[in-house]
Design an enzyme around this catalytic site. Sequence first.
Site, PDB file in Angstrom:
ATOM      1  CE  LYS A  22     -32.140  -3.178 -90.009  1.00  0.00           C
ATOM      2  NZ  LYS A  22     -32.689  -4.013 -88.930  1.00  0.00           N
ATOM      3  CG  ASN A  23     -35.927  -4.494 -90.895  1.00  0.00           C
ATOM      4  OD1 ASN A  23     -34.843  -4.867 -90.428  1.00  0.00           O
ATOM      5  ND2 ASN A  23     -36.567  -3.424 -90.454  1.00  0.00           N
ATOM      6  CB  CYS A 117     -31.968  -1.392 -81.792  1.00  0.00           C
ATOM      7  SG  CYS A 117     -30.867  -1.006 -83.149  1.00  0.00           S
ATOM      8  NE  ARG A 122     -37.230  -4.344 -80.534  1.00  0.00           N
ATOM      9  CZ  ARG A 122     -36.361  -4.229 -81.551  1.00  0.00           C
ATOM     10  NH1 ARG A 122     -35.126  -3.876 -81.333  1.00  0.00           N
ATOM     11  NH2 ARG A 122     -36.751  -4.475 -82.790  1.00  0.00           N
ATOM     12  CG  ASP A 306     -37.556   0.970 -88.581  1.00  0.00           C
ATOM     13  OD1 ASP A 306     -37.642   0.998 -87.342  1.00  0.00           O
ATOM     14  OD2 ASP A 306     -37.620  -0.079 -89.251  1.00  0.00           O
ATOM     15  NE  ARG A 398     -27.964  -4.271 -85.739  1.00  0.00           N
ATOM     16  CZ  ARG A 398     -29.136  -3.797 -85.321  1.00  0.00           C
ATOM     17  NH1 ARG A 398     -29.197  -2.884 -84.403  1.00  0.00           N
ATOM     18  NH2 ARG A 398     -30.259  -4.244 -85.825  1.00  0.00           N
TER      19      ARG A 398
END
Length: 429
Positions: A22-23, A117, A122, A306, A398
């Site tokens: 994903k990232n 999220c 952040r 994560d 997601r």
Amino acid sequence: MDKFIINGGKKLQGDVKISGAKNAAVAIIPAAILADGPCVLENVPIINDVSIDLKILSKMGAEVKIINNNTIQIDAKHIKDSVVPYEMARSMRASYYFFGALLSKFNHAKVSMPGGCDLGDRPIDQHLKCFKALGADYVIEHGLVDISAKQLIGTQVYFDKVTVGATINAILASVKADGLTILENAAKEPHVVDLANFLNSMGADIMGAGTDVIKIRGVNKLIGTRYSIIPDQIEAGTYMVAAAATRGNVTVRGIIPKHLEHITSKLRKTGVTVNEFDEFVQVIGKNEPYDRINIQTLPHPGFPTDMQPQFAALLTIAQGTSIITEGIFDNRFKYVDELRRMGADISVDGKVAVIEGVPKLSGAPVKAADLRAGAALVIAGLSTQGKTIIEDIHHIERGYEDIVKKLRLLGADITKKTRYESDSIGKAL
Ligand code: EPU
């Protein structure tokens, strides 16, 4: 509201194939707009964050073709606008990669402040610091960041914090800048390296990705390419922990074992057997209680934040006291209240969670507060007898491709109820 319903207590058995990361995907997809020709991306995970990225690109005028299940083609030659549609960008954190990509392409970008999220504060100060150092200026108005530069000029940037997002954005913004950019104290995550490899395959000149000093010599032109995205280390780690928590025997395929070193080593410390092969690992749980361990999350190559919630779910049923120290985000313990509903004994003080192992959890109705918190609840639900109903599963979707299908293939009793079906269940009860 959509829900997962899990009848837990079944050992996971069999093979699971891991999807693309994903990232990495959410950085590489915006980066594709820098090519003069079409880019073909393979191993793209079909998850909600990727769909949002592709919708943003289509809306901006790019041609996005689905070639087959996980292969897409992006041709950005018709993108003329450097403004990202507000609501789409606001719904996901990684939309901030459009800052770097559009700035590089048009010397201008207008994107909403990122969402995603809620893991505590952040900020994006390090992203903005880098854009400024490259010669750009910005204003923040009505929730939008408007950045522009006459010309981007190579520079030297020292990041005050190790940040994945700002490192990737700095690479994107400097890849076509005039001259050499040196990034110091850069993030070293596998997806930073993947983005650099992708851009190099388009003709960029990036050296040192994967170390804390990255050198980018700007090039005039980037060309279309064909590129396969790396496997998702966090998805792999999640299935590994799920195998352990259900005391199962699962082969996790299509991975790079080197990216999983910390996860493998921590699992082994709890007493789980992990056999490593070239492109897969086999995880064998045991029926006796697992051993307690401590975890501290750190930037790569440290233990990934994560994976912290998923390990917490496993440690709730380990013997003794485990301590988890969160070293990246301010608020990554939102799953704790939900695990308590299932019988876990966890206390939190700031960035430290103390878990007193209990013999077993029990199924309960719970809510996913964010993506990895949701993954932790899935693991807890699978590991224990009884019914667990997880709400707010959009967070989970997601980041995990086909999670229900993959878990069912491993023997889990998990179903997704859509809003309509859930309402009927509610009425029937
Ligand atoms: N930070 C700043 N200023 C900045 C940027 C970051 O202070 O300008 C701070 C953050 O507040 C945080 C730390 O630096 O305390 C690290 O943040 P980083 O920028 O590395 O995180 P991110 O880019 O926001 C990405 C992943 C996260 C993952 C982190 C850490 C994406 C889209 N997101 O977030 O993934 O947890 O790196 O590895 O790549 C997830 O997949 O569940 C997820 C949250």
